[in-house]
Design a protein around this motif. Structure first.
Motif, PDB file in Angstrom:
ATOM      1  N   ALA A   8      41.131  50.326  46.185  1.00 48.43           N
ATOM      2  CA  ALA A   8      42.216  49.385  45.939  1.00 48.43           C
ATOM      3  C   ALA A   8      42.831  48.991  47.274  1.00 48.43           C
ATOM      4  N   ILE A   9      43.323  47.779  47.339  1.00 52.31           N
ATOM      5  CA  ILE A   9      43.991  47.345  48.548  1.00 52.31           C
ATOM      6  C   ILE A   9      45.480  47.557  48.308  1.00 52.31           C
ATOM      7  N   ALA A  18      37.036  41.556  42.744  1.00 50.43           N
ATOM      8  CA  ALA A  18      36.567  41.905  41.395  1.00 50.43           C
ATOM      9  C   ALA A  18      37.715  41.982  40.401  1.00 50.43           C
ATOM     10  N   LEU A  19      38.959  42.174  40.887  1.00 53.34           N
ATOM     11  CA  LEU A  19      40.091  42.297  39.977  1.00 53.34           C
ATOM     12  C   LEU A  19      40.579  40.943  39.488  1.00 53.34           C
ATOM     13  N   THR A 157      41.779  48.481  38.513  1.00 51.63           N
ATOM     14  CA  THR A 157      40.944  48.958  39.616  1.00 51.63           C
ATOM     15  C   THR A 157      39.968  50.022  39.131  1.00 51.63           C
ATOM     16  N   ILE A 158      40.452  50.937  38.297  1.00 45.98           N
ATOM     17  CA  ILE A 158      39.578  51.990  37.761  1.00 45.98           C
ATOM     18  C   ILE A 158      38.510  51.380  36.857  1.00 45.98           C
ATOM     19  N   ILE A 162      34.418  51.456  37.402  1.00 49.54           N
ATOM     20  CA  ILE A 162      33.480  51.984  36.397  1.00 49.54           C
ATOM     21  C   ILE A 162      32.421  50.950  36.048  1.00 49.54           C
ATOM     22  N   THR A 163      32.819  49.707  35.855  1.00 56.10           N
ATOM     23  CA  THR A 163      31.862  48.689  35.405  1.00 56.10           C
ATOM     24  C   THR A 163      31.115  48.024  36.563  1.00 56.10           C
ATOM     25  N   GLN A 164      31.706  48.010  37.756  1.00 59.75           N
ATOM     26  CA  GLN A 164      31.093  47.383  38.925  1.00 59.75           C
ATOM     27  C   GLN A 164      31.303  48.286  40.146  1.00 59.75           C
TER      28      GLN A 164
END
Length: 167
Positions: A8-9, A18-19, A157-158, A162-164
């Motif tokens: 995470a930033i 991705a978010l 973020t989690i 998990i997915t990417q």
């Protein structure tokens, strides 16, 4: 000063690219995870990492005295709510205890409160994380304040990890 890499930033006001996309839910989440598992083959198979038995009681005590950030995050991780994955809280691994751990993903999630701010604490965190990463454990770390004030960003973020997952 040693900086521990974060997915995470945190605290920058920026989000990981991705978010920005909608997160997968339900069947779509399961399908992405299934694709990930078949593409990675046996590398997704978690293995047992031994721990020091005396840590079991300390972990039990830590579960009874969770920080506000840990309580908030646990509400989103327990009972397989996170993409169907089972997370443990205050899990002994090797010579350490991690805040949250998902065995199939070999993912540890750490919530860093003010006790992690000193240079000595950051050095200890770095060494601890390096040791566990050498055993195959991967990490996501979040500041306590971010978990309390930006819970949805942390959850996203989690889910994204998990997915990417990062390579």
């Amino acid at each position: 000063l040693i900086v521990i890499p974060r997915f995470a930033i945190a605290g920058t006001g920026r989000t990981h690219p991705a978010l920005r996309a909608p997160l997968p839910r339900g069947d779509e989440c399961r399908e992405l995870i299934s694709q990930r598992q078949s593409s990675q083959g046996s590398s997704m198979t978690a293995h047992f990492i031994p721990y020091q038995p005396h840590l079991k009681e300390l972990a039990r005590q830590l579960r009874q005295n969770m920080t506000p950030g840990e309580v908030i995050l646990w509400q989103h991780l327990k009972k397989k709510q996170m993409c169907g994955y089972d997370f443990d809280r205050q899990r002994p691994i090797d010579a350490y205890i991690v805040d949250f751990y998902c065995k199939p993903l070999m993912l540890a999630i750490e919530i860093d409160g003010s006790s992690h701010d000193s240079e000595t604490a950051q050095q200890n965190d770095y060494l601890r994380q390096a040791r566990l990463e050498s055993l195959g454990v991967r990490f996501l770390r979040f500041p306590e304040a971010q978990v309390c004030q930006q819970t949805q960003t942390v959850i996203q973020t989690i889910q994204t990890w998990i997915t990417q997952p990062p390579l």
